[in-house]
Design an enzyme around this catalytic site. Structure first.
Site, mmCIF file in Angstrom:
data_model
loop_
_atom_site.group_PDB
_atom_site.id
_atom_site.type_symbol
_atom_site.label_atom_id
_atom_site.label_comp_id
_atom_site.label_asym_id
_atom_site.label_seq_id
_atom_site.Cartn_x
_atom_site.Cartn_y
_atom_site.Cartn_z
ATOM 1 C CG HIS A 97 -4.734 18.503 22.587
ATOM 2 N ND1 HIS A 97 -4.730 18.156 23.929
ATOM 3 C CD2 HIS A 97 -5.672 19.461 22.457
ATOM 4 C CE1 HIS A 97 -5.635 18.874 24.566
ATOM 5 N NE2 HIS A 97 -6.212 19.683 23.696
ATOM 6 C CG HIS A 99 -7.066 22.831 19.321
ATOM 7 N ND1 HIS A 99 -8.320 22.287 19.374
ATOM 8 C CD2 HIS A 99 -6.602 22.823 20.604
ATOM 9 C CE1 HIS A 99 -8.626 21.979 20.627
ATOM 10 N NE2 HIS A 99 -7.593 22.293 21.395
HETATM 11 P P1 AMP Z 1 -8.782 21.168 24.730
HETATM 12 O O1 AMP Z 1 -10.097 21.679 25.252
HETATM 13 O O2 AMP Z 1 -7.879 22.219 24.201
HETATM 14 O O3 AMP Z 1 -8.122 20.252 25.733
HETATM 15 O O4 AMP Z 1 -9.137 20.301 23.437
HETATM 16 C C1 AMP Z 1 -9.585 18.991 23.503
HETATM 17 C C2 AMP Z 1 -10.254 18.716 22.203
HETATM 18 O O5 AMP Z 1 -10.375 17.318 22.043
HETATM 19 C C3 AMP Z 1 -11.668 19.294 22.068
HETATM 20 O O6 AMP Z 1 -11.707 20.210 20.968
HETATM 21 C C4 AMP Z 1 -12.545 18.060 21.844
HETATM 22 O O7 AMP Z 1 -13.570 18.297 20.915
HETATM 23 C C5 AMP Z 1 -11.536 17.053 21.320
HETATM 24 N N1 AMP Z 1 -11.863 15.653 21.559
HETATM 25 C C6 AMP Z 1 -12.208 15.066 22.722
HETATM 26 N N2 AMP Z 1 -12.382 13.743 22.548
HETATM 27 C C7 AMP Z 1 -12.123 13.487 21.244
HETATM 28 C C8 AMP Z 1 -12.131 12.306 20.439
HETATM 29 N N3 AMP Z 1 -12.434 11.109 20.955
HETATM 30 N N4 AMP Z 1 -11.827 12.418 19.116
HETATM 31 C C9 AMP Z 1 -11.535 13.624 18.593
HETATM 32 N N5 AMP Z 1 -11.487 14.765 19.303
HETATM 33 C C10 AMP Z 1 -11.792 14.705 20.600
#
Ligand code: AMP
Ligand code: ZN
Length: 111
Positions: A97, A99
């Site tokens: 993903h 950001h």
């Molecule tokens: P990372 O820590 O870079 O792997 O980012 C994962 C991101 O996914 C974090 O910023 C979380 O807040 C976000 N996240 C986790 N579950 C969900 C969800 N169900 N919907 C939207 N964002 C999510």
């Protein structure tokens, strides 16, 4: 596979969708760290940027093309694209993903 972002892309889990096409989906981060905090993901499961290769990189081009479109609409004073990859970078969801962060001044270097 029990992957939360695969479930979001299949609409098995609800998310606030910003943009979607056949290869990608962009939705609001659940725990935003900036006024604009979106995530854009490939619909197919790719675990992280370290799994990008010549066979799946078409989706990467699409992701960045879509980021440009999304930024035009939502990010008027610049934005940052971040992809945490692996343990030391703090990757918590093992589905690649990116950001998209905007809406405030962003510190550099990141922590
Ligand atoms: P990372 O820590 O870079 O792997 O980012 C994962 C991101 O996914 C974090 O910023 C979380 O807040 C976000 N996240 C986790 N579950 C969900 C969800 N169900 N919907 C939207 N964002 C999510
Ligand atoms: Zn997945």
């Amino acid at each position: 596979m029990d992957c939360i972002f695969c479930k979001i892309s299949k609409k098995e889990i609800k998310s606030e969708i910003i943009f979607e096409d056949d290869l990608t989906i962009c939705f609001k981060d659940l725990n935003p760290v900036a006024p604009i905090h979106f995530l854009i993901i490939p619909k197919i499961h790719i675990a992280s940027t370290s799994e990008i290769n010549e066979k799946n990189s078409d989706v990467l081009a699409r992701i960045f093309g879509n980021i440009s479109k999304i930024a035009l609409k939502f990010c008027h004073n610049g934005y940052r694209v971040v992809s945490n990859t692996g343990v030391n970078a703090g990757q918590s969801v093992m589905h690649m993903h990116f950001h998209i962060l905007a809406g405030r001044e962003l510190d550099w270097p990141p922590g």
